[in-house]
Design an enzyme around this catalytic site. Structure first.
Site, PDB file in Angstrom:
ATOM      1  N   ASP A 224      34.733  41.995  48.341  1.00 59.44           N
ATOM      2  CA  ASP A 224      35.638  41.328  47.405  1.00 59.44           C
ATOM      3  C   ASP A 224      34.892  41.098  46.090  1.00 59.44           C
ATOM      4  O   ASP A 224      33.668  41.179  46.057  1.00 59.44           O
ATOM      5  CB  ASP A 224      36.104  39.991  48.001  1.00 59.44           C
TER       6      ASP A 224
ATOM      7  N   GLY B  50      35.987  31.103  50.767  1.00 61.44           N
ATOM      8  CA  GLY B  50      35.664  31.913  51.946  1.00 61.44           C
ATOM      9  C   GLY B  50      36.879  32.191  52.819  1.00 61.44           C
ATOM     10  O   GLY B  50      36.788  32.929  53.801  1.00 61.44           O
TER      11      GLY B  50
ATOM     12  N   ARG C 127      40.017  33.601  36.218  1.00 61.93           N
ATOM     13  CA  ARG C 127      41.224  33.592  37.039  1.00 61.93           C
ATOM     14  C   ARG C 127      42.394  32.878  36.358  1.00 61.93           C
ATOM     15  O   ARG C 127      43.524  33.033  36.761  1.00 61.93           O
ATOM     16  CB  ARG C 127      40.922  32.966  38.416  1.00 61.93           C
ATOM     17  N   GLN C 128      42.104  32.076  35.311  1.00 62.32           N
ATOM     18  CA  GLN C 128      43.208  31.468  34.524  1.00 62.32           C
ATOM     19  C   GLN C 128      43.417  32.377  33.312  1.00 62.32           C
ATOM     20  O   GLN C 128      43.043  32.058  32.188  1.00 62.32           O
ATOM     21  CB  GLN C 128      42.840  30.030  34.115  1.00 62.32           C
TER      22      GLN C 128
ATOM     23  N   ASP D 250      42.573  43.034  50.058  1.00 61.61           N
ATOM     24  CA  ASP D 250      43.947  43.234  49.605  1.00 61.61           C
ATOM     25  C   ASP D 250      44.066  44.592  48.932  1.00 61.61           C
ATOM     26  O   ASP D 250      43.080  45.202  48.535  1.00 61.61           O
ATOM     27  CB  ASP D 250      44.419  42.099  48.683  1.00 61.61           C
TER      28      ASP D 250
ATOM     29  N   GLU E 180      23.000  15.570  28.338  1.00 58.10           N
ATOM     30  CA  GLU E 180      23.142  16.577  27.283  1.00 58.10           C
ATOM     31  C   GLU E 180      21.993  17.586  27.428  1.00 58.10           C
ATOM     32  O   GLU E 180      20.917  17.257  27.920  1.00 58.10           O
ATOM     33  CB  GLU E 180      23.140  15.917  25.899  1.00 58.10           C
TER      34      GLU E 180
ATOM     35  N   LYS F 195      46.932  40.958  52.042  1.00 57.86           N
ATOM     36  CA  LYS F 195      46.708  39.512  51.939  1.00 57.86           C
ATOM     37  C   LYS F 195      47.786  38.837  51.116  1.00 57.86           C
ATOM     38  O   LYS F 195      48.258  39.393  50.133  1.00 57.86           O
ATOM     39  CB  LYS F 195      45.348  39.300  51.272  1.00 57.86           C
TER      40      LYS F 195
ATOM     41  N   SER G  20      35.144  32.516  47.089  1.00 52.93           N
ATOM     42  CA  SER G  20      35.178  31.128  46.622  1.00 52.93           C
ATOM     43  C   SER G  20      35.198  30.190  47.823  1.00 52.93           C
ATOM     44  O   SER G  20      34.151  29.751  48.305  1.00 52.93           O
ATOM     45  CB  SER G  20      36.369  30.915  45.707  1.00 52.93           C
TER      46      SER G  20
END
Ligand code: R5P
Length: 284
Positions: free
Chosen positions: A211, A217, A91-92, A162, A36, A185, A215
């Site tokens: 980019d 790579g 990204r979510q 991309d 903790e 991409k 992540s």
């Protein structure tokens, strides 16, 4: 004015304090034997405008952010601006399958409970800041910092991996004063991407691939392999957020001449700071 730095953002906190001409707060942060987190701000923040800087990745830094916000709010402060340089979970940003959470929104709901303003950098999906409906929220671009770094490297072409991020590569190229282009991409799964071969004017030229996140790579490694095959001279792999999951760095070192990321995530490739970009937007 004070800057409070969480343990994920020590370098950037220091740089931001310089850019804002603020004091850097002394903070004790440690973990109990059960992992903790304990924090204590060793300054008197009464009456002060405070900037809290903490990246929300990996997960343990999220709880640290929340308890630092709480510790700051215990003072009678002027205002709190929470700066999350790398917004983990961005990204979510939608339900890809029924039953999933919208993790980026979940984080936004919680962060804004204890802050007056919110600032992030190159958030993966810019609409994420719309979920900050109770506080002012700003997304700072990382491209000026990346461009500054590449300017001294003799880069002649800036590429986006991309089409979606082609505009960003163009902005970096404008800072450098060179050409920009993009690759095509397709993501096959979390770790595999396919870059459609495209003939570019790279022979004998120094090329930067830019980019937002590196992540695994996979994206940059694939792009760099193709550029080498087409005769590129030096290849610079640049990103705002250097996550470098697993063996990403080893993979990239095999095909790139230099790998560089900003200080939104502090790691051995950090070569440029986004502090002045954050300070500029904070003063707007
Ligand atoms: C994807 O949309 C992002 O902009 C990056 O291209 C991606 O996160 C890079 O991931 P990786 O390094 O795993 O290929």
């Amino acid at each position: 004015m004070f800057v409070v730095g969480g343990s994920a953002s020590k370098l950037l906190s220091k740089e931001l304090a310089k850019s804002l001409k603020a004091k850097l707060a002394t903070v004790e942060i440690k973990r109990f034997p059960d992992d903790e987190c304990y924090v204590r701000i060793e300054e008197d923040l009464d009456g002060e405008d405070v900037f809290l800087v903490q990246t929300t990745w990996p997960d343990r830094n999220i709880i640290e952010l929340f308890i630092l916000q709480d510790a700051i709010m215990e003072f009678d402060i002027g205002s709190l601006t929470t700066v999350v340089p790398y917004y983990g979970y961005a990204r979510q940003d939608k339900q890809f399958k029924r039953g999933e959470p919208i993790s980026a929104r979940a984080l936004a709901k919680l962060i804004q409970l204890n802050t007056d303003e919110f600032i992030t950098v190159d958030v993966h999906t810019p609409t994420v800041i719309d979920w900050f409906d109770d506080v002012s929220a700003k997304n700072v671009p990382g491209y000026p910092a990346i461009g500054r770094h590449l300017k001294s490297k003799g880069v002649q072409l800036v590429l986006s991996p991309d089409e979606g991020r082609a505009e960003n590569a163009k902005r970096v190229a404008d800072v450098v004063g060179c050409d920009a282009d993009f690759l095509v991409k397709e993501r096959l799964d979390g770790e595999t991407v396919q870059i459609t071969p495209k003939t570019l004017a790279v022979k004998g030229r120094n090329v930067a691939i830019v980019d937002d996140i590196i992540s695994t790579g996979g994206t940059i490694a694939k792009a760099a392999e193709q550029l080498k095959e087409q005769g590129a001279a030096k290849i610079y792999a640049m990103c705002t957020h250097g996550v470098f999951a697993g063996d990403a760095l080893t993979r990239l070192k095999a095909v790139c001449d230099e790998i560089c990321s900003t200080d939104t995530i502090e790691n051995p490739t950090t070569c440029v700071s986004v502090a002045s970009e954050i300070a500029r937007i904070a003063k707007d």
